[in-house]
Every structure is written in C-alpha cells, then in structure tokens.
Design a protein around this motif. Structure first.
Motif, PDB file in Angstrom:
ATOM      1  N   GLY A 124       4.644  14.133  -9.054  1.00 45.04           N
ATOM      2  CA  GLY A 124       3.895  14.655  -9.536  1.00 45.04           C
ATOM      3  C   GLY A 124       4.113  16.140  -8.701  1.00 45.04           C
ATOM      4  N   PRO A 125       4.309  17.379  -8.678  1.00 43.05           N
ATOM      5  CA  PRO A 125       4.512  18.528  -8.238  1.00 43.05           C
ATOM      6  C   PRO A 125       3.547  18.694  -7.251  1.00 43.05           C
ATOM      7  N   ALA A 126       1.574  18.726  -7.478  1.00 42.62           N
ATOM      8  CA  ALA A 126       0.683  18.636  -6.933  1.00 42.62           C
ATOM      9  C   ALA A 126       0.138  17.796  -6.455  1.00 42.62           C
ATOM     10  N   GLY A 127      -0.817  17.263  -5.305  1.00 49.17           N
ATOM     11  CA  GLY A 127      -1.556  16.298  -5.019  1.00 49.17           C
ATOM     12  C   GLY A 127      -3.294  16.387  -5.492  1.00 49.17           C
ATOM     13  N   ASP A 128      -3.621  15.185  -5.518  1.00 53.13           N
ATOM     14  CA  ASP A 128      -5.680  15.760  -6.275  1.00 53.13           C
ATOM     15  C   ASP A 128      -5.597  15.739  -5.130  1.00 53.13           C
ATOM     16  N   PRO A 129      -7.064  16.257  -4.827  1.00 50.37           N
ATOM     17  CA  PRO A 129      -7.555  16.369  -3.101  1.00 50.37           C
ATOM     18  C   PRO A 129      -8.169  14.982  -2.703  1.00 50.37           C
ATOM     19  N   GLY A 130      -8.026  13.666  -3.348  1.00 47.32           N
ATOM     20  CA  GLY A 130      -8.382  12.727  -2.180  1.00 47.32           C
ATOM     21  C   GLY A 130      -6.824  12.084  -1.886  1.00 47.32           C
ATOM     22  N   GLU A 131      -5.570  12.580  -2.055  1.00 50.04           N
ATOM     23  CA  GLU A 131      -4.460  12.498  -1.674  1.00 50.04           C
ATOM     24  C   GLU A 131      -4.408  12.010  -0.483  1.00 50.04           C
ATOM     25  N   LEU A 132      -4.826  12.783   0.367  1.00 54.37           N
ATOM     26  CA  LEU A 132      -4.685  12.878   1.958  1.00 54.37           C
ATOM     27  C   LEU A 132      -5.767  11.516   2.543  1.00 54.37           C
ATOM     28  N   SER A 133      -6.736  11.540   2.266  1.00 52.12           N
ATOM     29  CA  SER A 133      -7.239  10.574   2.859  1.00 52.12           C
ATOM     30  C   SER A 133      -6.909   8.621   3.007  1.00 52.12           C
ATOM     31  N   VAL A 134      -6.283   9.005   1.042  1.00 48.36           N
ATOM     32  CA  VAL A 134      -5.541   7.812   1.292  1.00 48.36           C
ATOM     33  C   VAL A 134      -4.414   7.559   2.121  1.00 48.36           C
ATOM     34  N   PHE A 135      -3.440   8.721   2.377  1.00 44.89           N
ATOM     35  CA  PHE A 135      -2.264   8.661   3.572  1.00 44.89           C
ATOM     36  C   PHE A 135      -3.183   8.700   4.757  1.00 44.89           C
ATOM     37  N   GLN A 136      -3.857   9.135   5.377  1.00 49.82           N
ATOM     38  CA  GLN A 136      -4.510   9.000   6.467  1.00 49.82           C
ATOM     39  C   GLN A 136      -5.179   6.881   6.699  1.00 49.82           C
ATOM     40  N   ALA A 137      -5.782   6.523   5.502  1.00 46.60           N
ATOM     41  CA  ALA A 137      -6.053   5.512   5.129  1.00 46.60           C
ATOM     42  C   ALA A 137      -4.919   4.132   5.697  1.00 46.60           C
ATOM     43  N   VAL A 138      -4.092   4.436   4.640  1.00 44.21           N
ATOM     44  CA  VAL A 138      -2.622   3.860   5.037  1.00 44.21           C
ATOM     45  C   VAL A 138      -2.410   3.334   6.377  1.00 44.21           C
ATOM     46  N   SER A 139      -1.784   5.360   7.402  1.00 41.13           N
ATOM     47  CA  SER A 139      -1.757   5.182   8.528  1.00 41.13           C
ATOM     48  C   SER A 139      -2.665   4.116   9.106  1.00 41.13           C
ATOM     49  N   TYR A 140      -3.855   4.401   9.535  1.00 41.90           N
ATOM     50  CA  TYR A 140      -4.311   3.274  10.426  1.00 41.90           C
ATOM     51  C   TYR A 140      -4.434   2.313   9.779  1.00 41.90           C
ATOM     52  N   TYR A 141      -4.280   1.563   8.986  1.00 41.06           N
ATOM     53  CA  TYR A 141      -3.604   0.470   8.568  1.00 41.06           C
ATOM     54  C   TYR A 141      -2.719   0.048   8.948  1.00 41.06           C
ATOM     55  N   TRP A 142      -1.588   0.645   9.521  1.00 38.23           N
ATOM     56  CA  TRP A 142      -0.656   0.349   9.786  1.00 38.23           C
ATOM     57  C   TRP A 142      -0.192   0.568  10.935  1.00 38.23           C
ATOM     58  N   ALA A 181       0.692  -0.988   0.038  1.00 34.33           N
ATOM     59  CA  ALA A 181      -0.048  -0.548   0.080  1.00 34.33           C
ATOM     60  C   ALA A 181       0.256   1.350   0.590  1.00 34.33           C
ATOM     61  N   MET A 182       1.810   1.298   0.421  1.00 35.59           N
ATOM     62  CA  MET A 182       3.016   2.350   0.748  1.00 35.59           C
ATOM     63  C   MET A 182       3.434   2.912  -1.008  1.00 35.59           C
ATOM     64  N   ILE A 183       3.648   1.571  -1.430  1.00 35.00           N
ATOM     65  CA  ILE A 183       4.145   1.619  -2.642  1.00 35.00           C
ATOM     66  C   ILE A 183       3.593   2.293  -3.430  1.00 35.00           C
ATOM     67  N   PHE A 184       2.235   1.443  -3.543  1.00 32.73           N
ATOM     68  CA  PHE A 184       1.487   2.776  -4.016  1.00 32.73           C
ATOM     69  C   PHE A 184       0.960   3.863  -3.988  1.00 32.73           C
ATOM     70  N   LEU A 185       0.886   4.469  -2.413  1.00 33.80           N
ATOM     71  CA  LEU A 185       0.703   5.552  -2.089  1.00 33.80           C
ATOM     72  C   LEU A 185       2.432   6.531  -2.940  1.00 33.80           C
ATOM     73  N   LEU A 186       3.369   6.015  -2.706  1.00 37.56           N
ATOM     74  CA  LEU A 186       4.542   6.423  -3.850  1.00 37.56           C
ATOM     75  C   LEU A 186       3.982   6.880  -4.930  1.00 37.56           C
ATOM     76  N   GLY A 187       3.923   5.861  -5.446  1.00 42.22           N
ATOM     77  CA  GLY A 187       3.740   6.008  -6.909  1.00 42.22           C
ATOM     78  C   GLY A 187       2.314   7.274  -7.034  1.00 42.22           C
ATOM     79  N   ARG A 188       1.368   7.474  -6.713  1.00 40.01           N
ATOM     80  CA  ARG A 188       0.364   8.309  -6.269  1.00 40.01           C
ATOM     81  C   ARG A 188       0.686   9.337  -6.693  1.00 40.01           C
ATOM     82  N   MET A 189       1.845  10.039  -5.103  1.00 38.93           N
ATOM     83  CA  MET A 189       2.552  11.206  -5.090  1.00 38.93           C
ATOM     84  C   MET A 189       3.434  12.157  -6.552  1.00 38.93           C
TER      85      MET A 189
END
Length: 198
Positions: A162-180, A152-160
């Motif tokens: 580019g210079p700017a993130g999309d609006p859902g990026e923080l939600s994915v971050f939080q979801a991965v952190s909850y799981y971890w 999940a972290m590897i996919f998260l890094l792939g999503r990141m």
C-alpha cells in the motif's frame, strides 16, 4: 469557460521521532535479553567441554574457515542493509525501505543456504565427537533464529503493502532490526569459537 486546476504539491513529512521508546521495541529488547542468556549457556557448555581436551578441534575435523568467513561477512553486511531500511522508513521513503529489506532477506537466505551445505557435506557429524555435537547444536539453533528473522522480514514486507503505512509500522521495523542485529552479533561469537579458536 476555462477552469483552473490546482495541483497540490506533495508535502514532505518530518522525520518520525519518539518521546519514549515504543512498547514493542522495549518488549523485544527484554526478550532478546532472555535469548542472550540462552546463548550464554551454549557458550559456557562449549568452553567447559573445550577445557577438557588438549587438542581442539579434535583430530580429523575439517572446516572450511575461509568460506565460513565469507558468509560471516555476508551476514554482517545484512545488518547494515537492515539498518538502512530502518533509516529509509523513518524518513518515509517506504519504497526504498522495501528494497533494503529485500536485500537483507537475500543476504540472510544466502547465509542459511551456505549453512545447510555445511551440514550436508561436513565430514564431522553430531555423533562423531563432542565438537561435532556442539557444532551442530550451536549452528543449528542459530540457523533457526536466522530463519525466524527471515520470516519476520517477509511479514514486514507484507505489512508494507500500500502507498501509506500505519502508525505502528516503524515500531515493527525497529523490532525486527533489533532482532536481526542480535542474530548477527551472536554469529560473530559462534564463528570465533567454532572456526577460529584452536
């Protein structure tokens, strides 16, 4: 004729705040509730079998508790690095957030590497006795969850990228952190049962 060139100053964006928890985070928390029940069943089986034995672990079981404690500290510290990554993401420090995710990935990989070494060289095998079966089932299923967290972290890094993130990026971050964090807390329970309780 000279032409004045105006350089726009970078605008510091405010910290992201949510009026309500993102749906992804809620879904992950509900799913983690089912995972908690799953691991609770393993703990119940462990203590049920343990109650039938006067000597636990059985004679001849050799575990490197100190080494396991060191790598437990490694895994627990990865929870702090992951939370730091979330903090940086919330403050739009995406480069710093990526660095902390990579550090978390390294710590988690080190933990998995140690677990695989234990499986290879541990004298007790799954068929040796009840303790061996429980040890490999419980650590194996937890190791699978750690591996999925690393993916999940590897996919998260792939999503990141580019210079700017999309609006859902923080939600994915939080979801991965909850799981971890969940994976780390479960390991503390497993380490206490398998390595410390005599």
């Amino acid at each position: 004729m000279s032409q004045a060139i105006s350089v726009a100053k970078p605008v510091k964006r405010p910290r992201i705040t949510h009026d309500r928890p993102p749906m992804l985070a809620i879904g992950v928390m509900i799913w983690l509730g089912s995972e908690l029940m799953f691991f609770s069943g393993l703990f119940a089986a462990f203590f049920t079998i343990r109650s039938e034995h006067t000597v636990w672990p059985p004679a001849g079981t050799h575990l490197d508790t100190i080494r396991a404690a060191i790598f437990t500290a490694v895994l627990v510290s990865s929870s702090f690095t992951m939370q730091k990554a979330v903090f940086e993401e919330e403050h739009y420090n995406r480069r710093s957030a990526r660095i902390w995710v990579v550090l978390t990935l390294i710590l988690g990989t080190a933990f998995i590497g140690n677990q695989m070494t234990e499986w290879l060289f541990l004298p007790t095998r799954p068929g040796t006795n009840a303790y061996g079966s429980l040890f490999f089932i419980m650590t194996g299923l937890h190791g699978l969850h750690v591996f999925l967290g690393l993916v999940a972290m590897i996919f998260l890094l792939g999503r990141m990228k580019g210079p700017a993130g999309d609006p859902g990026e923080l939600s994915v971050f939080q979801a991965v952190s909850y799981y971890w964090h969940f994976v780390d807390v479960v390991w503390i329970g497993l380490f206490s049962c398998l390595f410390l309780l005599k």
